[in-house]
Design a protein around this motif. Structure first.
Motif, short mmCIF file in Angstrom:
data_model
loop_
_atom_site.label_atom_id
_atom_site.label_comp_id
_atom_site.label_asym_id
_atom_site.label_seq_id
_atom_site.Cartn_x
_atom_site.Cartn_y
_atom_site.Cartn_z
N THR A 134 0.84 -1.20 0.00
CA THR A 134 0.00 0.00 0.00
C THR A 134 0.88 1.25 0.00
N ASN A 135 0.45 2.28 -0.69
CA ASN A 135 1.16 3.56 -0.67
C ASN A 135 0.39 4.56 0.16
N VAL A 136 1.09 5.23 1.06
CA VAL A 136 0.48 6.34 1.81
C VAL A 136 1.47 7.50 1.78
N ASP A 137 1.06 8.63 2.32
CA ASP A 137 2.00 9.76 2.36
C ASP A 137 2.77 9.77 3.68
N ILE A 138 2.02 9.61 4.78
CA ILE A 138 2.67 9.72 6.10
C ILE A 138 2.27 8.51 6.95
N VAL A 139 3.28 7.91 7.60
CA VAL A 139 2.99 6.85 8.58
C VAL A 139 3.40 7.36 9.95
N VAL A 140 2.47 7.28 10.91
CA VAL A 140 2.79 7.57 12.31
C VAL A 140 2.91 6.22 13.00
N ILE A 141 4.06 5.97 13.63
CA ILE A 141 4.27 4.69 14.32
C ILE A 141 3.96 4.88 15.80
N GLY A 142 2.94 4.19 16.30
CA GLY A 142 2.59 4.26 17.72
C GLY A 142 1.23 4.86 17.97
N LEU A 197 -2.88 9.44 5.41
CA LEU A 197 -2.19 9.23 6.68
C LEU A 197 -2.58 7.91 7.31
N LEU A 198 -1.57 7.21 7.83
CA LEU A 198 -1.81 5.92 8.47
C LEU A 198 -1.10 5.88 9.82
N VAL A 199 -1.84 5.47 10.87
CA VAL A 199 -1.20 5.22 12.17
C VAL A 199 -1.10 3.71 12.32
N ALA A 243 14.69 5.91 -2.94
CA ALA A 243 14.62 7.29 -3.46
C ALA A 243 13.22 7.85 -3.24
N GLY A 244 13.14 8.88 -2.40
CA GLY A 244 11.88 9.59 -2.19
C GLY A 244 10.82 8.83 -1.41
N GLU A 245 11.13 7.64 -0.91
CA GLU A 245 10.13 6.89 -0.13
C GLU A 245 10.81 6.01 0.92
N ILE A 246 9.99 5.60 1.89
CA ILE A 246 10.49 4.66 2.89
C ILE A 246 9.52 3.49 2.87
N VAL A 247 10.05 2.29 2.78
CA VAL A 247 9.17 1.12 2.84
C VAL A 247 9.16 0.64 4.30
N VAL A 248 7.94 0.61 4.85
CA VAL A 248 7.77 0.21 6.25
C VAL A 248 7.22 -1.21 6.27
N GLY A 254 1.79 -6.43 6.60
CA GLY A 254 2.14 -6.08 5.22
C GLY A 254 3.06 -4.87 5.16
N ALA A 255 3.49 -4.53 3.96
CA ALA A 255 4.43 -3.41 3.79
C ALA A 255 3.71 -2.17 3.28
#
Ligand SMILES: Cc1cc2nc3c(=O)[nH]c(=O)nc-3n(C[C@H](O)[C@H](O)[C@H](O)COP(=O)(O)OP(=O)(O)OC[C@H]3O[C@@H](n4cnc5c(N)ncnc54)[C@H](O)[C@@H]3O)c2cc1C
Length: 404
Positions: A4-12, A33-35, A183-188, A193-194
Motif C-alpha cells: 500500500t502507498n500512503v503519504d505519512i505513517v505515524v508509528i505508535g 495518513l496511516l497510524v 529514493a523519495g520513499e520509505i518502505v515500512v 504487510g508493507a
C-alpha cells in the motif's frame, strides 16, 4: 515491494502519536495518513497506564518545552474534554512539605509555578492545608487549584475517532518490524504487510530508540524503562484523601515521589514508585526480557547513571519489595494510613531517555532527520501536553514534508 502507498505513517497509537496524527489530518487533509499500532487496541502502554492527572506545569524549568507545553496543554485538555463530553474534574492538588528543608523547596516551586504562568498557586500554613485536606500531615503546603484528573485512555479513543473522521486510518495489531529507505520513499515492513510512505513520525514510546535504529539512524539516547507500581486505597478509607496529595519532589530525580491520586472513575490510587524494569513493557515485578536487559546493560550511559543513582535505585527496589516502606512514604503525607488500607493495584512503565554520558534527558526531546521525526523523550506530563505536542510535531512534519 510495498502493498500500500500512503503519504505519512505515524508509528505508535499512544496519546502522542494519535494527537500528532489528528493534527496532521487537519493540517494536511489531502495527504494519506496511516497510524500503525502493534497492540490490538490504542493506549495499551504509557497512555493507558498512568495517573490520569492533568498537570498544571508547576514543576518544570521555566522556558523548557515541558513548562510551556504543559501549561498550554492543561488548558487545551480541559477544553477538549469539555467539547467532546469526556470525563474530567478540576480537583486541585496540594504539595506537602514535611520538614524545614522541604518547606524551603516549596517556595522554589511557587516561584517556578509563577514563572510558568500557573495561576492561583498559593503557600499554605498547617491550618490552611488541613482545611483543604483534613487528614494530611506535613508542616506547610502549596495549593495548585488548577490541577485536574481525566481518563487518558478515553482521550486517545476520541483522538482515533477524529483521525478517522478526517480521513486518516488507524491500524491496530500492526507492528513495524523493519524500514528501508529508497529514493523519495520509505518502505515500512509490518506484521500486517508493507507500506510505502514519504514521511514517517516515530512515536513508539518505550520502543522509540529501536524504531529509530530500524530506520538506519543512530538514536542519540537509549530508553530506560522505569516501572511505577500503584496501591489502591480500600473503599472505607477513601475519605482520607479528598483530591491529590503530593510530596515535595527531590530535584535530583525526574520522578515526583509516591503520592495519592483520586481517579476520575472513582477510588484513590497511591503511587507510583520508580523501579528499573527488567523488561520494557513488563508490568509485573517478575517480568524479564533478556533482549531488553542486554540492551540496557551494554549501554555505557546506563553504568554512568547507575554509579550516580545506585542509592536511590536500591531504595526504590527495597520499597517495591517491602510494602511497609511504601506505607511509610505515604504516612508522611497522610499519617493515618496503615498497611491494611492499601491493596496492590496495577502498574505503568515510563519511557525515560538516557544519554551516553549517563544523564537523564529532562525536557521533551524530538529529533528530525531528512524524512523522519523521532520522539525520543516524551514522559510525564506528555499526556497533559499531548494536544500542543501533537500540534507542534505535526507542524514540524508538515514543514519538512512540504519540502519533499
Ligand atoms: C506510571 C505513569 C504515570 C503517569 N502519569 C501521568 C499523569 O498523571 N499525567 C501526565 O500528563 N502524564 C503521565 N504519565 C506520562 C504519560 O502517560 C506519557 O508521557 C504518554 O502516555 C506518552 O505517550 P506516547 O504516545 O509517547 O507513548 P505510549 O503510550 O507508550 O505509546 C507508544 C505506542 O507505540 C507502540 N509501538 C511501539 N513499538 C511499535 C512498533 N514497532 N510498531 C507499532 N507500534 C509500536 C506501542 O505499542 C504504544 O502503544 C505517566 C506515565 C506513567 C508510565
Amino acid at each position: 515491494m510495498a502493498d500500500t502507498n500512503v503519504d505519512i505513517v505515524v508509528i505508535g497509537g499512544g496519546i502522542v502519536g494519535l494527537s500528532t496524527a489528528m493534527h496532521l489530518t487537519s493540517l494536511m487533509p489531502h495527504q494519506r495518513l496511516l497510524v500503525v499500532e502493534k497492540e490490538e487496541a490504542v493506549a495499551r502502554h504509557q497512555s493507558g497506564h498512568n495517573s490520569g492527572v492533568i498537570h498544571s506545569g508547576i514543576y518544570y524549568k521555566p522556558g523548557s518545552l515541558k513548562a510551556r507545553l504543559c501549561v498550554e496543554g492543561a488548558a487545551a485538555m480541559v477544553q477538549f474534554c469539555r467539547e467532546h463530553s469526556l470525563p474530567y474534574q478540576i480537583c486541585g492538588k496540594v504539595i506537602v512539605a514535611t520538614s524545614e528543608a522541604e518547606s524551603q523547596r516549596l517556595e522554589g516551586l511557587l516561584q517556578r509555578g509563577q514563572a510558568n504562568g500557573v495561576s492561583g498557586v498559593k503557600l499554605l500554613d498547617q491550618t490552611q492545608l488541613r482545611d483543604i485536606e483534613p487528614h494530611c500531615g506535613g508542616v506547610r503546603g502549596l495549593h495548585v487549584p488548577g490541577t485536574g484528573i481525566t481518563d487518558y485512555g478515553a482521550v486517545c479513543r476520541k483522538y482515533v475517532e477524529l483521525i478517522t473522521k478526517h480521513g486518516g486510518q488507524v491500524r491496530t495489531g500492526t507492528a513495524v518490524t523493519a524500514m528501508m529507505a529508497r529514493a523519495g520513499e520509505i518502505v515500512v515492513e509490518t506484521s500486517g504487510g508493507a507500506f510505502s510512505a514519504r514521511y514517517i513520525v516515530n512515536c513508539a514510546g518505550l520502543q522509540s530508540d529501536r524504531v529509530t535504529s530500524m530506520s538506519g539512524q543512530k538514536p542519540q539516547v537509549m530508553i530506560v524503562p522505569f516501572r511505577g507500581e500503584y496501591y489502591d486505597l480500600v473503599r472505607e478509607r477513601e475519605h482520607l484523601v479528598k483530591a491529590l496529595i503530593y510530596p515535595v519532589p527531590d530535584p535530583q530525580f525526574p520522578f515526583l515521589g509516591v503520592h495519592f491520586t483520586r481517579r476520575i472513575s472513582g477510588g484513590v490510587d497511591a503511587g507510583p514508585n520508580a523501579v528499573l524494569a527488567f523488561k520494557r513493557e513488563g508490568y509485573q515485578r517478575t517480568d524479564f526480557s533478556m533482549r531488553d536487559m542486554a540492551t540496557t546493560l551494554s549501554y555505557p550511559g546506563f553504568w554512568r547513571m547507575a554509579a550516580k543513582f545506585w542509592r536511590y535505585g536500591a531504595s526504590e527496589f527495597y520499597r517495591s519489595l517491602r510494602k511497609q516502606q511504601f506505607v511509610a512514604a505515604l504516612q508522611k503525607l497522610v499519617p493515618e494510613i496503615t498497611d491494611s488500607d492499601l491493596v496492590a493495584d496495577g502498574s505503568g512503565v515510563r519511557a525515560q531517555a538516557l544519554r551516553r554520558d549517563g544523564s537523564l534527558v529532562d525536557d521533551f526531546q524530538f529529533a528530525e532527520t531528512a524524512n523522519m521525526l523521532h520522539m525520543w523523550n516524551v514522559p510525564s506530563p506528555a499526556a497533559t501536553a499531548s494536544l500542543p505536542i501533537g500540534r507542534m510535531i505535526a507542524q514540524m512534519a508538515a514543514k519538512s514534508f512540504g519540502s519533499y
